[in-house]
Enzyme design. Structure first.
Site: not given
Length: 314
Positions: A188, A205
């Site tokens: 991502d 993340d």
């Protein structure tokens, strides 16, 4: 606060909720120390083995001086703790801003760091984390949406038709790319997951870390018209190839991967619709206008699958 204190920290009652839909993430003040970032995982999304595998990947990168933010080691010599029904981990707080897409020098630096991530990502395989594929992002998303009454009845035939035909084409495209190496990815890798500080990008993340084609971590850095994207990708690859080989055939996969992400994103909102945070964040979703526009976007995206790939500049 009780969860954080259960692993040996003393909270000072200062809590700031951070922007995250999939999990619940907070900045938590600690007595006489720097605040920590607590990530409380959405139950039943990842298994414990999948979460720990992501943690091991980021720790491996950090130990090799790659600029990522790995989780902290907690009581019991683990990075993942359990409190009540929730599993959680803690991160050191890191500040920074989003990188500039308009600065080709910054894009080259980004490419250099992503190349380092991929150089280590290619050395092992994920055992537990899934793969980015037509099945997981496309077919499964289509099936869920058609079976759970999210699409208005009068738009179902249009959605079903365009996605059925498009998925056939996508399967053929990825079948033809089956000999391109797939590796461990961030998964991502957009600008919101990069903190730019002291001229260095820090990647955060890795919650969507998966196996996939390396171009997956590059195409979300691109924006604008095709000529602008070609210029941006050229700058990124100039830095990337300092540390990692790049198979140029996978540039052909940019639009197919973008298509799969569009389908996956619509399904992701639908799967989370019962979470009160999602209707507040996406009030336009689940309306006839949204689905009409989504179908139109898919049709436009379908036409892009047959367009020439971006050309890397000399």
């Amino acid at each position: 606060m009780d969860g954080v204190e259960s692993v040996g920290y003393l909270c000072d009652a200062r809590i700031l909720e951070l922007n995250s839909y999939e999990n619940r993430v907070y900045q938590i003040g600690i007595e006489d120390e720097e605040p920590v970032i607590g990530k409380f995982y959405r139950p039943n999304r990842w298994s414990r083995e999948q979460i720990l595998e992501e943690h091991e990947f980021t720790i491996e990168l950090a130990e090799n001086d790659v600029s990522v933010v790995p989780p902290l080691l907690l009581t019991g010599d683990t990075t993942l703790a359990t409190f009540g029904e929730f599993e959680f981990c803690l991160y050191p707080r890191r500040g920074g801003r989003a990188p500039s897409l308009d600065d080709l020098d910054s894009l080259q630096v980004l490419g250099r760091h992503i190349g380092r991530i991929h150089a280590f990502g290619s050395q092992k395989r994920f055992k537990y984390r899934p793969q980015i594929s037509v099945q997981t992002y496309g077919i499964d998303s289509r099936t869920f949406l058609l079976e759970n009454n999210f699409i208005p009845d009068d738009l179902i035939p249009a959605y079903a038709s365009v996605t059925e035909q498009m998925l056939v084409e996508l399967e053929a495209i990825f079948d033809n790319a089956s000999d391109i190496n797939q590796i461990r990815l961030h998964g991502d890798c957009h600008m919101g997951n990069v903190l730019w500080r002291n001229e260095i990008p820090h990647f955060v993340d890795f919650d969507d870390a998966r196996t996939g084609h390396p171009i997956q971590d590059l195409w979300m850095m691109l924006s604008g018209e095709a000529d602008e994207q070609a210029q941006q990708l050229t700058a990124i690859l100039k830095g990337y190839k300092d540390f990692c080989m790049f198979d140029h055939r996978q540039i052909r996969l940019i639009e197919p991967l973008r298509t799969l992400r569009m389908m996956h994103h619509a399904c992701w909102i639908a799967r989370r619709w019962e979470d009160p945070a999602f209707p507040r964040a996406f009030p336009f979703f689940n309306t006839p206008r949204f689905w009409s526009e989504h179908i139109l976007e898919l049709r436009e995206q379908w036409s892009k699958l047959s367009e020439p790939s971006l050309q890397i500049l000399d």
